[in-house]
Design a protein around this motif. Structure first.
Motif, PDB file in Angstrom:
ATOM      1  N   LEU A 493       0.913  -1.157   0.029  1.00 28.55           N
ATOM      2  CA  LEU A 493      -0.100   0.074   0.109  1.00 28.55           C
ATOM      3  C   LEU A 493       0.836   1.329  -0.139  1.00 28.55           C
ATOM      4  N   GLN A 494       1.820   1.320   1.071  1.00 29.78           N
ATOM      5  CA  GLN A 494       2.659   2.517   0.915  1.00 29.78           C
ATOM      6  C   GLN A 494       3.882   1.929   1.467  1.00 29.78           C
ATOM      7  N   CYS A 495       5.047   2.864   1.063  1.00 27.27           N
ATOM      8  CA  CYS A 495       6.556   2.622   1.352  1.00 27.27           C
ATOM      9  C   CYS A 495       7.093   3.890   1.681  1.00 27.27           C
ATOM     10  N   TYR A 496       7.783   3.911   2.874  1.00 23.49           N
ATOM     11  CA  TYR A 496       8.639   5.162   3.133  1.00 23.49           C
ATOM     12  C   TYR A 496      10.284   4.791   3.485  1.00 23.49           C
ATOM     13  N   ALA A 497      11.001   5.420   3.074  1.00 21.75           N
ATOM     14  CA  ALA A 497      12.558   5.412   3.232  1.00 21.75           C
ATOM     15  C   ALA A 497      12.700   6.305   4.431  1.00 21.75           C
ATOM     16  N   ILE A 498      13.388   5.746   5.679  1.00 22.36           N
ATOM     17  CA  ILE A 498      13.337   6.454   6.718  1.00 22.36           C
ATOM     18  C   ILE A 498      15.074   6.144   7.239  1.00 22.36           C
ATOM     19  N   GLN A 499      15.629   6.842   8.198  1.00 22.21           N
ATOM     20  CA  GLN A 499      16.678   6.809   8.568  1.00 22.21           C
ATOM     21  C   GLN A 499      17.952   6.977   7.627  1.00 22.21           C
ATOM     22  N   ARG A 505      10.433   0.977   5.391  1.00 19.27           N
ATOM     23  CA  ARG A 505       9.061   0.279   5.994  1.00 19.27           C
ATOM     24  C   ARG A 505       8.170   0.478   4.998  1.00 19.27           C
ATOM     25  N   VAL A 506       7.589  -0.772   4.928  1.00 17.94           N
ATOM     26  CA  VAL A 506       6.612  -1.296   3.895  1.00 17.94           C
ATOM     27  C   VAL A 506       5.460  -1.543   4.541  1.00 17.94           C
ATOM     28  N   MET A 507       4.231  -0.870   4.357  1.00 20.81           N
ATOM     29  CA  MET A 507       2.786  -1.136   4.659  1.00 20.81           C
ATOM     30  C   MET A 507       2.111  -1.878   3.528  1.00 20.81           C
ATOM     31  N   VAL A 508       1.726  -3.201   4.004  1.00 17.90           N
ATOM     32  CA  VAL A 508       0.843  -3.907   3.121  1.00 17.90           C
ATOM     33  C   VAL A 508      -0.567  -4.177   3.295  1.00 17.90           C
ATOM     34  N   ASN A 509      -1.347  -4.546   2.532  1.00 15.41           N
ATOM     35  CA  ASN A 509      -2.738  -4.737   2.529  1.00 15.41           C
ATOM     36  C   ASN A 509      -2.791  -5.969   3.527  1.00 15.41           C
ATOM     37  N   ALA A 510      -3.517  -5.848   4.546  1.00 11.09           N
ATOM     38  CA  ALA A 510      -3.699  -7.403   5.585  1.00 11.09           C
ATOM     39  C   ALA A 510      -4.636  -8.207   5.046  1.00 11.09           C
ATOM     40  N   GLU A 511      -5.612  -7.936   4.191  1.00 13.04           N
ATOM     41  CA  GLU A 511      -6.402  -8.800   3.411  1.00 13.04           C
ATOM     42  C   GLU A 511      -5.784  -9.543   2.387  1.00 13.04           C
ATOM     43  N   ASN A 512      -4.918  -8.976   1.473  1.00 15.60           N
ATOM     44  CA  ASN A 512      -4.373  -9.812   0.620  1.00 15.60           C
ATOM     45  C   ASN A 512      -3.102 -10.282   0.926  1.00 15.60           C
ATOM     46  N   VAL A 513      -2.438  -9.880   2.047  1.00 13.79           N
ATOM     47  CA  VAL A 513      -1.124 -10.209   2.343  1.00 13.79           C
ATOM     48  C   VAL A 513      -0.966 -11.202   3.636  1.00 13.79           C
ATOM     49  N   THR A 514      -0.510 -12.370   3.730  1.00 17.03           N
ATOM     50  CA  THR A 514      -0.760 -13.198   5.014  1.00 17.03           C
ATOM     51  C   THR A 514       0.626 -12.875   5.748  1.00 17.03           C
ATOM     52  N   ASP A 515       0.665 -13.438   7.250  1.00 13.00           N
ATOM     53  CA  ASP A 515       1.940 -13.321   7.886  1.00 13.00           C
ATOM     54  C   ASP A 515       2.873 -13.720   7.042  1.00 13.00           C
ATOM     55  N   ASP A 516       2.898 -15.086   6.502  1.00  9.69           N
ATOM     56  CA  ASP A 516       3.956 -15.835   5.934  1.00  9.69           C
ATOM     57  C   ASP A 516       4.358 -15.013   4.700  1.00  9.69           C
ATOM     58  N   ARG A 517       3.314 -14.518   3.810  1.00  8.85           N
ATOM     59  CA  ARG A 517       3.720 -13.839   2.655  1.00  8.85           C
ATOM     60  C   ARG A 517       4.407 -12.659   3.032  1.00  8.85           C
ATOM     61  N   ARG A 545       2.345  -5.364   8.641  1.00  4.71           N
ATOM     62  CA  ARG A 545       0.900  -5.835   8.448  1.00  4.71           C
ATOM     63  C   ARG A 545       0.024  -5.657   9.484  1.00  4.71           C
ATOM     64  N   GLU A 546      -0.837  -4.786   9.163  1.00  5.33           N
ATOM     65  CA  GLU A 546      -1.705  -4.293  10.383  1.00  5.33           C
ATOM     66  C   GLU A 546      -3.343  -4.464  10.146  1.00  5.33           C
TER      67      GLU A 546
END
Length: 554
Positions: A493-499, A505-517, A545-546
């Protein structure tokens, strides 16, 4: 009759009399109450009327005071405007008088020039008549000589034919002797002679051209340096080196706990919503906001200010404040763009280009603020164009828009000069402006006269001491490439380069991406970064994954 009957009758009479008397007394009491109520009502009515009259008088007095105040302010404003109009009228009258004097002087100068031209025309007419007479006399002499030549032409022609025959014979004999001595035929000797003459002519021409070019370069360099130095002296600009961190000052360190939240949920929500890193450490009364994008840092800073001021800090409130702040920043971008074009005196710019000019305020190029750089280039171009007699408006417009491709939201695989040229062409800018934008890095041929000015002014603005930091541009490109690499995967969904680019840091869609994925995705992103990018040290890829459960009570 029985005495009981008399007693009963007496009792009845007494009862009737008592009822009658009671009614009389009750009526009188009622009349007294009514009279008292009327008197009370009359008193209240009188008091209300007096109060109404007093309030009315106060309002009338306030209205009069306000009227006098407004009248006084109006009179002051009228006097001020009248004074300004008188001053402006006086200045315009002076300008008109000066223009009339200039026109009068120009008229006198023109009349003198006309008189000189008429005098020269008369001299030319006299000279032309004299030349015609001389030419006629010369023709007469030539005719006489021609007649004389014709009489001797036949004899001379016979002698010439005889001499030509003798010369041809001698030439054949000489040619035969030369061929015998040199071992070359006439054609071969002619070719060698022509080649020798050609080389000698080329050598002389090259020497002459070199001298002319050197002299031209010496003169042109001297004149160009003069124009550039005058332009730089007349245009001064401040240089601010952009960095990648902002400091948010707080009144008390107790606020840090509220910003972090229970188990860090507030600071995680804030980082996810703004795309920056919030550093809460032991620094007294300060919070560090780290991120390469100035717009994100400004959104985070203003959002923190509103959250701390409001006091309600929780994930839902954070998302609401960040969305509101982004909207305000967008409006501020438009205001900055409009103010910039008004300050520079540029008119008729497309609204989308105005918005992009405002976005340059939050973008840096080699550590130099892009809007400040573009404003300086525009002023330098206008000054140079005025010195060289070129179109000042087109030069200033091209100078302001020359780096417009750097703030494009699309960011295709095109150099920023070509991208800016395409955008200027799309929004109907003048062809000279379009060419100057596209050619200021020699990525296309310069056809407009103002194109070399934009290129030179861009170099002047960027080469001043302290104006740029060369590593900044490559650093920002690397961070953007990091984010684009992660976003290219499905489910992100979103990605931000920090530090400073050391963590992604990569934010993913919890409905489409499992913990293993999510674990596999972090590994795949790291492998793609290793193959396609060059970077110092190591980069940490954090996939978040939230799951959020939302319901509404009605």
């Amino acid at each position: 009759m029985s005495p009981y009957v008399y007693i009963a009758l007496a009792a009845v009479v007494a009862l009737v009399a008592g009822v009658f008397v009671g009614r009389l007394l009750a009526g009188k009491a009622r009349q007294d109450q009514e009279a008292e109520a009327r008197a009370r009502a009359q008193q209240l009515l009188q008091e209300a009327e007096e109060k109404a009259n007093r309030i009315r008088d106060e309002r009338i007095q306030q209205s009069k005071d306000k009227f006098r105040t407004l009248k006084h302010e109006f009179e002051q404003e009228s006097r001020r405007q009248k004074a300004e109009l008188d001053t402006e009228l006086t200045q315009r009258r002076q300008a008109v008088v000066e223009q009339e004097q200039s026109i009068k002087q120009l008229t006198q100068t023109t009349q003198k020039q006309l008189d000189q031209i008429q005098r020269k025309e008369k001299e030319l007419d006299t000279l032309r008549d004299k030349l015609q007479n001389d030419a006629q006399q010369q023709r007469d002499r030539l005719d006489a000589q021609e007649e004389k030549r014709q009489t001797t032409h036949e004899a001379q022609l016979a002698k010439l034919q005889q001499r030509e025959a003798e010369a041809e014979e001698k030439a054949r004999q000489v040619q035969h002797q030369l061929e015998t001595i040199s071992g070359l035929t006439a054609a071969e000797a002619r070719e060698q002679l022509v080649e020798s003459l050609k080389n000698e002519a080329q050598l002389q021409a090259s020497s002459y051209i070199k001298d002319v070019v050197a002299q031209s370069k010496l003169t042109a360099t001297k004149d160009a340096k003069k124009v550039v130095l005058e332009t730089i002296q007349r245009t001064a600009a401040e240089h601010a080196i952009e960095n990648c961190v902002s400091v948010f000052n707080i009144e008390s360190d107790d606020v840090k706990g509220k910003i972090i939240g229970r188990e860090g949920r507030n600071i995680r929500a804030l980082e996810a919503a703004t795309g920056v890193e919030i550093i809460v450490d032991d620094t007294p009364e300060a919070i560090i906001i780290s991120g390469f994008d100035p717009v994100r840092r400004e959104v985070a800073r203003l959002s923190l200010h509103l959250l701390v001021k409001d006091g309600r800090i929780h994930p839902a409130r954070i998302e609401e404040i960040v969305a509101k702040t982004r909207k305000n920043i967008d409006e501020e971008i438009v205001e900055i763009g409009e103010k910039t074009i008004i300050d520079l005196g540029i008119h008729g710019l497309h609204p989308e280009l105005v918005k992009m000019v405002g976005r340059m305020r939050f973008r840096s190029s080699y550590g130099q603020n892009l809007l400040q750089h573009s404003r300086e280039v525009a002023n330098l171009c206008a000054t140079m164009a005025a010195e060289l007699g070129l179109n000042v408006k087109h030069a200033k417009r091209a100078g302001l828009l020359h780096d417009i491709g750097k703030v494009s939201t699309e960011e295709p695989e095109l150099p920023h000069a070509i991208l800016g040229m395409e955008m200027a062409k799309k929004y109907k800018e003048h062809p000279d402006v379009v060419n100057a934008i596209g050619a200021h890095h020699d990525e296309m041929e310069m056809t407009a006269m103002i194109a070399p000015l934009v290129q030179a002014c861009d170099a002047i603005s960027g080469s001043r001491p302290g104006a740029r930091r060369e590593m900044m541009e490559s650093y920002i490109k690397r961070l953007k490439q990091l984010e684009e690499t992660a976003v290219s995967f499905d489910g992100v969904l979103q990605c931000y380069a920090i530090q400073a680019g050391r963590e992604l840091r990569v934010m993913v869609n919890a409905e489409n991406v499992t913990d293993d994925r999510a674990q596999e995705l972090s590994y795949e992103i790291s492998q793609k970064i290793e193959k396609e990018m060059q970077y110092p040290g190591q980069i940490k890829i954090t996939v978040i994954r939230e799951m959020r459960a939302v319901a509404y009570a009605k």
